[in-house]
Design a protein around this motif. Structure first.
Motif, PDB file in Angstrom:
ATOM      1  N   THR A   3      49.668  52.162  43.154  1.00 50.52           N
ATOM      2  CA  THR A   3      48.339  52.680  42.802  1.00 50.52           C
ATOM      3  C   THR A   3      47.316  51.556  42.743  1.00 50.52           C
ATOM      4  OG1 THR A   3      49.450  54.343  41.457  1.00 50.52           O
ATOM      5  CG2 THR A   3      47.097  54.106  41.128  1.00 50.52           C
ATOM      6  N   ILE A   4      47.708  50.432  42.171  1.00 53.01           N
ATOM      7  CA  ILE A   4      46.810  49.270  42.060  1.00 53.01           C
ATOM      8  C   ILE A   4      46.481  48.729  43.450  1.00 53.01           C
ATOM      9  CG2 ILE A   4      46.631  46.880  41.225  1.00 53.01           C
ATOM     10  CD1 ILE A   4      48.343  47.806  38.789  1.00 53.01           C
ATOM     11  N   GLU A   6      46.615  50.387  46.342  1.00 60.05           N
ATOM     12  CA  GLU A   6      45.765  51.373  47.035  1.00 60.05           C
ATOM     13  C   GLU A   6      44.320  51.297  46.556  1.00 60.05           C
ATOM     14  OE1 GLU A   6      47.576  55.258  46.706  1.00 60.05           O
ATOM     15  OE2 GLU A   6      49.462  54.478  47.541  1.00 60.05           O
ATOM     16  N   LYS A   7      44.139  51.165  45.249  1.00 60.30           N
ATOM     17  CA  LYS A   7      42.791  51.038  44.676  1.00 60.30           C
ATOM     18  C   LYS A   7      42.101  49.784  45.208  1.00 60.30           C
ATOM     19  CE  LYS A   7      40.632  50.321  40.180  1.00 60.30           C
ATOM     20  NZ  LYS A   7      40.932  50.067  38.771  1.00 60.30           N
ATOM     21  N   SER A   8      42.833  48.686  45.269  1.00 55.64           N
ATOM     22  CA  SER A   8      42.274  47.425  45.782  1.00 55.64           C
ATOM     23  C   SER A   8      41.888  47.552  47.252  1.00 55.64           C
ATOM     24  CB  SER A   8      43.272  46.284  45.600  1.00 55.64           C
ATOM     25  OG  SER A   8      43.553  46.093  44.238  1.00 55.64           O
ATOM     26  N   THR A  10      40.807  50.108  48.800  1.00 53.20           N
ATOM     27  CA  THR A  10      39.555  50.866  48.971  1.00 53.20           C
ATOM     28  C   THR A  10      38.331  49.978  48.750  1.00 53.20           C
ATOM     29  OG1 THR A  10      39.467  51.625  46.672  1.00 53.20           O
ATOM     30  CG2 THR A  10      40.609  53.053  48.241  1.00 53.20           C
ATOM     31  N   ASN A  11      38.515  48.858  48.045  1.00 56.71           N
ATOM     32  CA  ASN A  11      37.411  47.912  47.794  1.00 56.71           C
ATOM     33  C   ASN A  11      37.508  46.668  48.676  1.00 56.71           C
ATOM     34  OD1 ASN A  11      36.554  49.517  45.610  1.00 56.71           O
ATOM     35  ND2 ASN A  11      38.053  48.555  44.262  1.00 56.71           N
ATOM     36  N   SER A  12      38.314  46.745  49.730  1.00 55.97           N
ATOM     37  CA  SER A  12      38.578  45.538  50.524  1.00 55.97           C
ATOM     38  C   SER A  12      37.597  45.378  51.684  1.00 55.97           C
ATOM     39  CB  SER A  12      40.011  45.568  51.046  1.00 55.97           C
ATOM     40  OG  SER A  12      40.174  46.613  51.981  1.00 55.97           O
ATOM     41  N   ASN A 115      39.190  42.493  40.979  1.00 56.88           N
ATOM     42  CA  ASN A 115      40.500  43.141  41.107  1.00 56.88           C
ATOM     43  C   ASN A 115      41.504  42.542  40.128  1.00 56.88           C
ATOM     44  OD1 ASN A 115      40.399  45.002  43.720  1.00 56.88           O
ATOM     45  ND2 ASN A 115      39.141  43.193  44.089  1.00 56.88           N
ATOM     46  N   GLU A 117      43.589  43.865  37.940  1.00 53.87           N
ATOM     47  CA  GLU A 117      44.930  44.460  37.891  1.00 53.87           C
ATOM     48  C   GLU A 117      45.802  43.929  39.020  1.00 53.87           C
ATOM     49  OE1 GLU A 117      44.884  48.862  36.152  1.00 53.87           O
ATOM     50  OE2 GLU A 117      43.537  48.637  37.868  1.00 53.87           O
TER      51      GLU A 117
END
Length: 197
Positions: A3-4, A6-8, A10-12, A115, A117
Motif C-alpha cells: 500500500t505504501i 502504491e501510494k508513493s 502515484t506521487n512519482s 514520502n 512512510e
C-alpha cells in the motif's frame, strides 16, 4: 508495504520530470525537500550541473547492457531522492541510463521528504540516507531488493574517513566526488545487476 509503495508511485516522477523540476528549482534559487537553506540551495545548483554533465557522458557497460536487454519480466525501479543530495546527483543518471536500455524497466522517482512512510521502510543503519533504489516486480508488486545510498567502495571510503576524522566534512565530500568521477558509474551498474540476479 504494498500500500505504501502504491501510494508513493502515484506521487512519482519520470526521470525527465524529475530533471525538469530540479532545473526549475535551481533556476529559482530553491531546493526540493521541506527545508530551504542556502547550503541546500547551493547543493541543488551544483547537482544540477552534475546531472547535466552525467546525462551526457554516462555509459552503460556492455555486460550490464546485455543483462538488461535480456530481462524476462517487468520491473519498477523506484528511487527515493532529493535535489540537494550529492550521491543522488551521481547515481540517478546511471540508473536512468540503465533503465533506458530495457523496455522492461519503468523508472520512477519520489522525494524523500514527501514520502516518510516509504523512506522508513528502507532506512540505512537507521538513517534516511538517499538515494535509495527499490527494485520491484511489476506483476506482483514484490520488492526484489534495494540499493543505496552509494556503492560499497564509496560507502567504505566514507566509513574509513569518518573513523579517522570523526566527521564527514568538505574534504570527505570532495574525496567521494573524485571517487565517483574515477569509477564512471561502473560499480553502481554492477551492484544493481547483482541484486537482480
Amino acid at each position: 508495504m504494498n500500500t505504501i509503495i502504491e501510494k508513493s508511485l502515484t506521487n512519482s516522477f519520470s526521470y525527465q520530470e524529475y530533471r525538469n523540476h530540479v532545473t526549475l528549482l535551481s533556476d529559482e534559487g530553491k531546493t526540493t525537500g521541506h527545508e530551504q537553506t542556502e547550503a541546500l540551495v547551493n547543493y541543488t545548483k551544483l547537482n544540477e550541473s552534475r546531472l547535466h554533465r552525467l546525462d551526457k557522458t554516462m555509459v552503460v557497460v556492455d555486460e550490464v547492457k546485455a543483462f538488461l536487454e535480456n530481462l524476462d519480466k517487468d520491473y519498477i525501479w523506484l528511487v527515493i531522492s532529493e535535489s540537494w543530495c550529492g550521491d543522488a546527483a551521481q547515481i540517478l543518471p546511471i540508473i536512468n541510463k540503465m533503465a533506458e536500455v530495457s523496455d522492461k524497466i519503468d523508472l520512477r522517482i519520489v522525494f524523500r521528504d514527501d514520502n516518510d512512510e516509504l523512506m522508513n521502510l528502507f532506512l540505512t543503519n537507521g538513517t534516511r540516507s538517499i538515494p535509495k533504489l527499490i527494485i520491484i516486480d511489476k506483476e506482483t508488486n514484490e520488492v526484489i531488493n534495494d540499493f543505496g545510498p552509494r556503492p560499497q567502495e564509496a560507502k567504505q571510503l566514507i566509513f574509513d574517513y569518518k573513523a579517522e576524522h570523526g566527521v564527514v566534512d568538505e574534504t570527505a565530500k570532495i574525496n567521494l566526488q573524485k571517487w565517483y568521477l574515477n569509477d564512471k558509474g561502473i560499480s553502481t551498474q554492477k551492484e544493481i545487476v547483482a541484486l537482480m540476479k
